[in-house]
Design a protein around this motif. Structure first.
Motif, PDB file in Angstrom:
ATOM      1  N   CYS A  58       0.931  -1.288  -0.165  1.00 45.83           N
ATOM      2  CA  CYS A  58      -0.051  -0.083   0.035  1.00 45.83           C
ATOM      3  C   CYS A  58       0.758   1.024   0.083  1.00 45.83           C
ATOM      4  O   CYS A  58       1.898   1.299  -0.735  1.00 45.83           O
ATOM      5  CB  CYS A  58      -0.953  -0.008   1.156  1.00 45.83           C
ATOM      6  SG  CYS A  58      -2.078   1.152   1.086  1.00 45.83           S
ATOM      7  N   SER A  72       2.737  -0.349   4.388  1.00 43.40           N
ATOM      8  CA  SER A  72       2.526   1.073   3.820  1.00 43.40           C
ATOM      9  C   SER A  72       3.442   2.340   4.224  1.00 43.40           C
ATOM     10  O   SER A  72       3.724   2.614   5.298  1.00 43.40           O
ATOM     11  CB  SER A  72       1.266   1.595   4.741  1.00 43.40           C
ATOM     12  OG  SER A  72       0.084   0.886   4.528  1.00 43.40           O
ATOM     13  N   LYS A  89      -6.299  -0.384   0.882  1.00 45.55           N
ATOM     14  CA  LYS A  89      -6.359  -0.566   2.315  1.00 45.55           C
ATOM     15  C   LYS A  89      -7.982  -1.027   2.402  1.00 45.55           C
ATOM     16  O   LYS A  89      -8.022  -1.878   3.253  1.00 45.55           O
ATOM     17  CB  LYS A  89      -6.413   1.057   2.885  1.00 45.55           C
ATOM     18  CG  LYS A  89      -6.515   0.507   4.549  1.00 45.55           C
ATOM     19  CD  LYS A  89      -6.114   2.055   5.246  1.00 45.55           C
ATOM     20  CE  LYS A  89      -7.108   3.012   4.969  1.00 45.55           C
ATOM     21  NZ  LYS A  89      -7.024   4.250   5.685  1.00 45.55           N
TER      22      LYS A  89
END
Length: 252
Positions: free
Chosen positions: A143, A190, A167
């Motif tokens: 991500c 992330s 997400k």
């Protein structure tokens, strides 16, 4: 990581950046790594460089924005390696494209790879695991910190939107697997700014001497290490999201 030694990992976007670093890390842990990318020249170099690693690398040319191309690659994996045990969705695109003046083709390019390509690879990998009774598989999405914050630069709003979608798709996947009583795990990494070729295509970062390129950045290997950490947890632990930011980061 011992449970995955000798098993098959699919890494998208494996020719450079985070994908290439991840392929290297998995090879060194003894996995059979299938690397998908539109270009495979650098993967061939990695295969030669790590020919004595305990794992094996299989570079496959594939356009992750094309369902036909993905299904062709997955067919090869099934016929030659049996199926997928670990999926790392690393392929990703960004582009200079505002919401008021951007080109539809550029928006579609971002969404086709970052959202639809990721979703197709995920669906096919999970089905491969379920069909073979694999209950300890793992799906990991790359991500971005952009999936957790509001866009600060309007030129990258579509990219931010794609990562917010990633997400949301991860949580949908987790609940889907729980509803199936499956022990297949999923998670996402992330990261903030990472030194990858992605920035070479962005006006904000590609200009020679750009101040933005002197911002704190992480290395692709930092993200690969986080992936190994996530995979290495015992089966009863699901590390769901790891947020990584370079020290001194002021990116918002």
């Amino acid at each position: 990581m011992e449970r995955y030694a000798g098993r098959v990992a699919l890494v998208t976007g494996a020719n450079s950046g985070i994908g290439a670093a991840t392929a290297r890390a998995l090879l060194e842990k003894g996995l059979k790594v299938v690397g998908l990318d539109k270009r495979i020249d650098m993967m061939k170099d990695i295969a030669r460089e790590l020919k004595d690693a305990p794992g094996a690398l299989y570079p496959l040319q594939c356009d992750v924005s094309s369902e036909e191309s993905i299904l062709c690659a997955l067919k090869w994996i099934k016929e030659n390696l049996g199926g997928i045990d670990v999926l790392i969705n690393s392929a990703g695109l960004c582009g200079d494209s505002s919401l008021t003046a951007g080109q539809t083709a550029e928006w579609k390019r971002i969404l086709d790879v970052n959202v639809l390509g990721l979703s197709i690879c995920t669906r096919e990998a999970v089905q491969s695991m379920l069909d073979r009774g694999i209950d300890d598989g793992f799906i990991i999405h790359i991500c971005s910190i952009s999936g957790h914050i509001i866009p600060s630069d309007p030129n990258y709003s579509m990219y931010h939107a794609s990562k917010h979608a990633v997400k949301t798709l991860l949580e949908g996947l987790r609940k889907d697997l729980v509803a199936r009583n499956s022990k297949i795990r999923c998670g996402e990494i992330s990261p903030g700014l990472v030194k990858t070729p992605l920035f070479n295509t962005l006006k904000k970062y590609s200009a020679e001497g750009s101040e933005n390129m002197r911002m704190p950045m992480m290395e692709p290997e930092d993200i690969a290490n986080a992936i190994i950490y996530m995979l290495s947890q015992p089966p009863h632990v699901q590390v769901y999201d790891i947020i990584l930011r370079p020290t001194g980061d002021l990116f918002r």
